[in-house]
Design a protein around this motif. Sequence first.
Motif, PDB file in Angstrom:
ATOM      1  N   ARG A   1       0.826  -1.221   0.000  1.00  0.00           N
ATOM      2  CA  ARG A   1       0.000   0.000   0.000  1.00  0.00           C
ATOM      3  C   ARG A   1       0.857   1.266   0.000  1.00  0.00           C
ATOM      4  O   ARG A   1       0.335   2.359   0.202  1.00  0.00           O
ATOM      5  CB  ARG A   1      -0.930  -0.010   1.208  1.00  0.00           C
ATOM      6  CG  ARG A   1      -2.054  -1.033   1.123  1.00  0.00           C
ATOM      7  CD  ARG A   1      -2.698  -1.268   2.491  1.00  0.00           C
ATOM      8  NE  ARG A   1      -2.900  -0.029   3.214  1.00  0.00           N
ATOM      9  CZ  ARG A   1      -2.895   0.079   4.544  1.00  0.00           C
ATOM     10  NH1 ARG A   1      -2.698  -0.997   5.304  1.00  0.00           N
ATOM     11  NH2 ARG A   1      -3.076   1.233   5.122  1.00  0.00           N
ATOM     12  N   ASN A   2       2.164   1.113  -0.162  1.00  0.00           N
ATOM     13  CA  ASN A   2       3.093   2.252  -0.196  1.00  0.00           C
ATOM     14  C   ASN A   2       3.130   3.013   1.125  1.00  0.00           C
ATOM     15  O   ASN A   2       3.264   4.238   1.156  1.00  0.00           O
ATOM     16  CB  ASN A   2       2.752   3.218  -1.338  1.00  0.00           C
ATOM     17  CG  ASN A   2       2.836   2.551  -2.690  1.00  0.00           C
ATOM     18  OD1 ASN A   2       3.750   1.781  -2.964  1.00  0.00           O
ATOM     19  ND2 ASN A   2       1.858   2.831  -3.548  1.00  0.00           N
ATOM     20  N   VAL A   3       2.997   2.273   2.225  1.00  0.00           N
ATOM     21  CA  VAL A   3       3.075   2.859   3.565  1.00  0.00           C
ATOM     22  C   VAL A   3       4.410   2.434   4.180  1.00  0.00           C
ATOM     23  O   VAL A   3       4.672   1.246   4.334  1.00  0.00           O
ATOM     24  CB  VAL A   3       1.906   2.397   4.455  1.00  0.00           C
ATOM     25  CG1 VAL A   3       2.006   3.029   5.830  1.00  0.00           C
ATOM     26  CG2 VAL A   3       0.581   2.745   3.796  1.00  0.00           C
ATOM     27  N   ALA A   4       5.235   3.395   4.536  1.00  0.00           N
ATOM     28  CA  ALA A   4       6.618   3.108   4.937  1.00  0.00           C
ATOM     29  C   ALA A   4       6.723   2.612   6.374  1.00  0.00           C
ATOM     30  O   ALA A   4       6.220   3.244   7.297  1.00  0.00           O
ATOM     31  CB  ALA A   4       7.477   4.359   4.773  1.00  0.00           C
ATOM     32  N   VAL A   5       7.389   1.467   6.543  1.00  0.00           N
ATOM     33  CA  VAL A   5       7.774   0.915   7.843  1.00  0.00           C
ATOM     34  C   VAL A   5       9.113   0.209   7.640  1.00  0.00           C
ATOM     35  O   VAL A   5       9.322  -0.428   6.606  1.00  0.00           O
ATOM     36  CB  VAL A   5       6.742  -0.099   8.386  1.00  0.00           C
ATOM     37  CG1 VAL A   5       7.239  -0.728   9.688  1.00  0.00           C
ATOM     38  CG2 VAL A   5       5.399   0.560   8.621  1.00  0.00           C
ATOM     39  N   ALA A   6      10.003   0.311   8.609  1.00  0.00           N
ATOM     40  CA  ALA A   6      11.286  -0.394   8.508  1.00  0.00           C
ATOM     41  C   ALA A   6      11.695  -0.893   9.882  1.00  0.00           C
ATOM     42  O   ALA A   6      11.640  -0.157  10.869  1.00  0.00           O
ATOM     43  CB  ALA A   6      12.364   0.529   7.944  1.00  0.00           C
ATOM     44  N   GLY A   7      12.080  -2.136   9.941  1.00  0.00           N
ATOM     45  CA  GLY A   7      12.520  -2.711  11.207  1.00  0.00           C
ATOM     46  C   GLY A   7      12.957  -4.140  10.995  1.00  0.00           C
ATOM     47  O   GLY A   7      13.382  -4.523   9.900  1.00  0.00           O
ATOM     48  N   LEU A   8      12.843  -4.935  12.036  1.00  0.00           N
ATOM     49  CA  LEU A   8      13.184  -6.352  11.931  1.00  0.00           C
ATOM     50  C   LEU A   8      12.480  -7.103  13.050  1.00  0.00           C
ATOM     51  O   LEU A   8      11.882  -6.501  13.950  1.00  0.00           O
ATOM     52  CB  LEU A   8      14.694  -6.564  11.984  1.00  0.00           C
ATOM     53  CG  LEU A   8      15.473  -6.022  13.196  1.00  0.00           C
ATOM     54  CD1 LEU A   8      15.466  -6.993  14.366  1.00  0.00           C
ATOM     55  CD2 LEU A   8      16.925  -5.756  12.793  1.00  0.00           C
TER      56      LEU A   8
END
Length: 774
Positions: free
Chosen positions: A523-530
């Motif tokens: 959905r082109n919603v930014a999230v970054a992690g692990l």
Amino acid sequence: MPCPSPIDTTPRTAPKTFFNWARALTFTAARAFRPSSRGEIVGIIRQAEDAGQRVKWTGSIWSFMGVFVSNDVVIESDAITGAIDSALILNRLTLADPSLAGSLVHIRGGTKVFNVNRILHGLAPAANGGGADETNLECIAGARALPTLGGSGGQSVAGVMATGSHGGDIFLPPIADAVMAIHLIGPGGQEWWIERASGMTAGTEADVQARLRSIAASVTGAANEMCRDIFVKKDNDLFRSVLVSVGRMGFVYSLVIKSVAAFKLHETRSNQTWETFRANLTAASFPGFAAGKHFLQVLINPFGNGGRHDCKVAERAQVKCSAPNEGMGAGGFDVMSLICGRQDVRIFLPVLLVLLAALLAAVGALVALAGAELAAAGALAAIPFIGWALAAAMFAAWAVTMAAIVALSATIAALTALITYLTVAGSLTAGELIAAIANFAYTFGLKNLMKALLTLLFNSAYPIVSKTGVSWKIMDTYGYAGEDFCQKVDSMEIAFDVAATGGGGYLAFIDEVLMIFDDLFNRNVAVAGLLALRYTTNTTALIGMSKFRTTCHIEIPVIRNFAGNVEFISRVQRAAIAHNGVPHWGQLMGTYTALDIRRLHGGDLITWRRKLTQLIRGGGARNTTFSNNFTATYNLEPLDDTPITAVRFTVTVGDDSLGDTDILRHDVSADFARVTLSSGTFFEVSLNEGTEWPAHTTHVRDVPVGAGTTWGDVASVRIRHNAAGGDINADNWTMNAIVIASVSGTTARDEFSQTGTPVWQFRKNDHQIWQHDF
């Protein structure tokens, strides 16, 4: 009675603003103290109680939740540090097991974990961890160590235990379970020495209490560390309650910790594919897979790779002290270490310039393509019959290409503006810039470029190397060289029973988290992690998160300020609740409710609350001394069997009054106060009795309960708002403070309080009920 000493007001500020490690939680205390002695702490607590104020103590403030927040009084533990000479107290006690003598260390609660390790190893305490004198350490004669650790040692030893933090050693319980005795300064300033029933010391409670009081009264210097009127309790449930107490039971002044002989660990890392490796981690496979392993960590990259997910696996095994150290020097190039210690974000300019070059190249290719399309369209137009149709199609393709050129040109303009700004300013932190670039990239259709960059950072931050070294140098992976401006994250951690198979078990939860991540990405919603998985055995602490014989701890940090964080965190926590995941008290858990916590901890929470009551009564103290909004929200409050005749609501109205009549409406809302017992029986009365409550006024209303009711029977209290007026002019009101007290005859005792601006807003169609569950 308590033994206070004069309070040194020199380090006090009034008020003082605090922020947590992640710089995401800020509060201001009316008064803050940094005591350097036991007696000062007692005096501060007693002074606050006399003034009707609440007290919290801070460790390193690494928690993501408001466990340490107080707007009244804060006691900083930074100066309550170092080891207490064993000759002063510890060696003067008779141990139940004499063989323990060489393994015990008496340490003050504010000591950083890295300094506990240094002290045990024979090194002097340091201002920060990771010093030059820790390079290539060896197991020297007499060196000791903590049996297990988490991934960092920057927390205070009392704080890391109070929130139930754990290590990653498969067959060892969390760090708190190494504690043998606790010296607590509790409500009322009363001091307690708490052990297990079959405790560290020989003799009865009375025997040990007499001995400790004699030491405090007669041994030079002992009174600085212990009150001559200290109480001793050898009580399993009390010990297990204070072990993980979330700061609610008092100030942990010192701890007696059981150490082990220094040892070395050998760590190996490997690249794996999650969809394949997970077969080792099922309830059926894990016991055999884990046999012989000391430690296991799995890091999962949530960015998909052709329908699969890359993961990195670290395993550790204990080796002899004679094993040569390996990989304990520079350890290879680490991108995260390179960028995250830098406040000046202009170091990211090369990354932005690469993106800009890629965009310019893309525009050049599109321009060339557009020219070719126009030439081809002209040639096609000469073809009989179908030529014009083909030419029209080619012109349409040209139009699409030109639209793409326009979109990319807008992206280039925005990116160029960002580069120009950073070249001049550089006022963001590195973490904030990563989020800004990511949100930018997702917005302008460059999410795959961002995915590649974040995957590069993931791989570079955890190189595939082997290491051998002294245990705590392998276990503590935190970088102490400077403040980390990149990995300031929003983080949650949930514990699961590895043996549970219902609903697919904990692996089904991981699958769901990856699906949530994929949904946001698509959905082109930014999230970054692990996702980081570690395994331990169960704790003895009543409300510790490591509740299961084999517990999998799943930590999910996400870089702050990404556009999708709020949705991602909420959805992941809802999934964790559905899979019976137990949250870490110090990490994000805002989606969990008091009912969730009561369900997960069950009778252990009830016992914990009764022991809190015992400490409060033993100190002749107020119920709310070490309370705050966090403890009230999750029912970390007293529970006892005192008979009550009523429950008292004390309500302070905010800016919007209750029943403020207007030209269209002259009636007053009929609001009600209800008390519900565990049996389901409830008692309800009119809250405002048909009268208007003007803004900023305080009102008291008692709800009588049935004969034989005890405070422990109360399950919940609520205020129900029945708005007067129609759709247009319905009555709203706000509540800025609520205090719930138990009433027994003519005596009222505060049991819960909450303040805010507002605590709650009552409307016609939403938020009509405020409720607190006990």
